[in-house]
Design an enzyme around this catalytic site. Sequence first.
Site, short mmCIF file in Angstrom:
data_model
loop_
_atom_site.label_atom_id
_atom_site.label_comp_id
_atom_site.label_asym_id
_atom_site.label_seq_id
_atom_site.Cartn_x
_atom_site.Cartn_y
_atom_site.Cartn_z
N LYS A 132 16.29 -48.89 38.46
CA LYS A 132 16.02 -49.63 38.16
C LYS A 132 15.96 -49.93 36.71
O LYS A 132 15.60 -48.56 36.47
CB LYS A 132 13.98 -49.25 38.71
CG LYS A 132 12.83 -50.59 38.16
CD LYS A 132 11.91 -49.88 39.18
CE LYS A 132 10.47 -50.36 38.91
NZ LYS A 132 9.32 -50.40 39.12
N SER A 181 7.25 -53.34 41.86
CA SER A 181 7.89 -54.27 40.65
C SER A 181 9.01 -53.46 40.52
O SER A 181 9.94 -54.27 40.39
CB SER A 181 7.20 -53.85 39.22
OG SER A 181 7.85 -52.32 39.79
N SER A 241 5.06 -49.95 43.95
CA SER A 241 5.99 -50.55 43.68
C SER A 241 6.95 -50.42 44.41
O SER A 241 8.42 -51.14 44.38
CB SER A 241 6.27 -50.42 42.40
OG SER A 241 5.04 -51.90 41.51
#
Length: 406
Positions: free
Chosen positions: A48, A125, A149
Amino acid sequence: MPSITLKTTLSDADADAAHCFVPYPTSTTPVAGAVSSSPLAGLRFAVKDIFDVAGYPTGCGNPHMLALSGIKPVSALAVQALAQAGATFVGKTITDELAFSMNGKNAHFGTPRNGAAHERITGGSSSGSASVVSNGLADIALGTDTGGSVRAPASHCGLIGLRPTHARIDLKGTMDLSPGFDTCGWFARDIDTFALAGGVLLGADTGTLPASPEIIVPTDLLALLNPRVQSVFAQTLQQLSSKLGEAKPVNVAAPSFDAMYWAFRHIQGYQAWQSHGETITRYGLQLGPGVKDRFAWSSQITETQLAEHSAIRANFCAHFTSLLAGGKLMVLPTMPDVAPLLSDTEDMLEDYRNQAIRMLCLSGLSGFPQISLPLMHIDGAPLGFSLIGPPGSDLALIRFARTLLA
């Protein structure tokens, strides 16, 4: 690493359509030394884009943050751990902006594709990380979980995902959102790969879990859900009854779900503004829908409100700790429903997010580990089945999860 080669069963067109990697130029700097005999040798991992990776910028899902980043000389500790264990780094993945969203849409960099349900959002996210794994472009992908997330994308994309015990995995070299809630999690398609990554990232358990733990079900939380979700969850419990035993009903809200929701929102928001408010104000960051509104609301939270909601958190934590005392496990749906459609409006997505926080805040407020397993489906779309265990029992939780997936 002189180049990045994506070895995948997808066609090039499908890989492009997944739209999950950040298109950074290839680095000439190795992430870390890898040994072919290491536990993760032969596995690919993605990261990420709020984790630092040596030789790359850290964009955090926002073009201004990307411009301010510069090339990072050192990788985040979690990235180093996977690479040193033999996994091959294949790229950085799109994240929701500043990790302050749950729908997987980024106004600047686009929307990654849900490999399990193309017409639905990935969730965020950690959207790109879930996308690369669900589309077969990586075997493991690092994400972070502050308010859901990792758990939300895992549920939406039919993956295994863990929010570990808070502070279990060192976040050095990772963007802060709300340090009191931030955790490092990861995704995999199968439990063997997932467990191998856990052995590298987690270290030894500090909490215990019996071989046959007592199972509890938060019936007051289930009552908030759509009847079809209640029905599928009840069917799954029945199917797993030989492994779980009889589940004991409990009430989890303390003092109420609304109070817990607002406690989480206020504490998260206050810390998020402490982390990013100066940068947003100084550089005039252009934030996308939803994210802009959340930061604007967060900027107004006072220390008095923070103290009030921290007291509510402490009260809930004492109640939740008592519920799981003695090594009990709580089981529940990960999310209030399957992933919303890509065509849903921002208002619909925000309503769904607010429903989800009432469920996800159990682990968030308490700091207890929660693993989401791809055990349920509705209308052909995945819905996660979650286990929440005592703090420090993460590896034992993964081992128990294996028995349910067998």
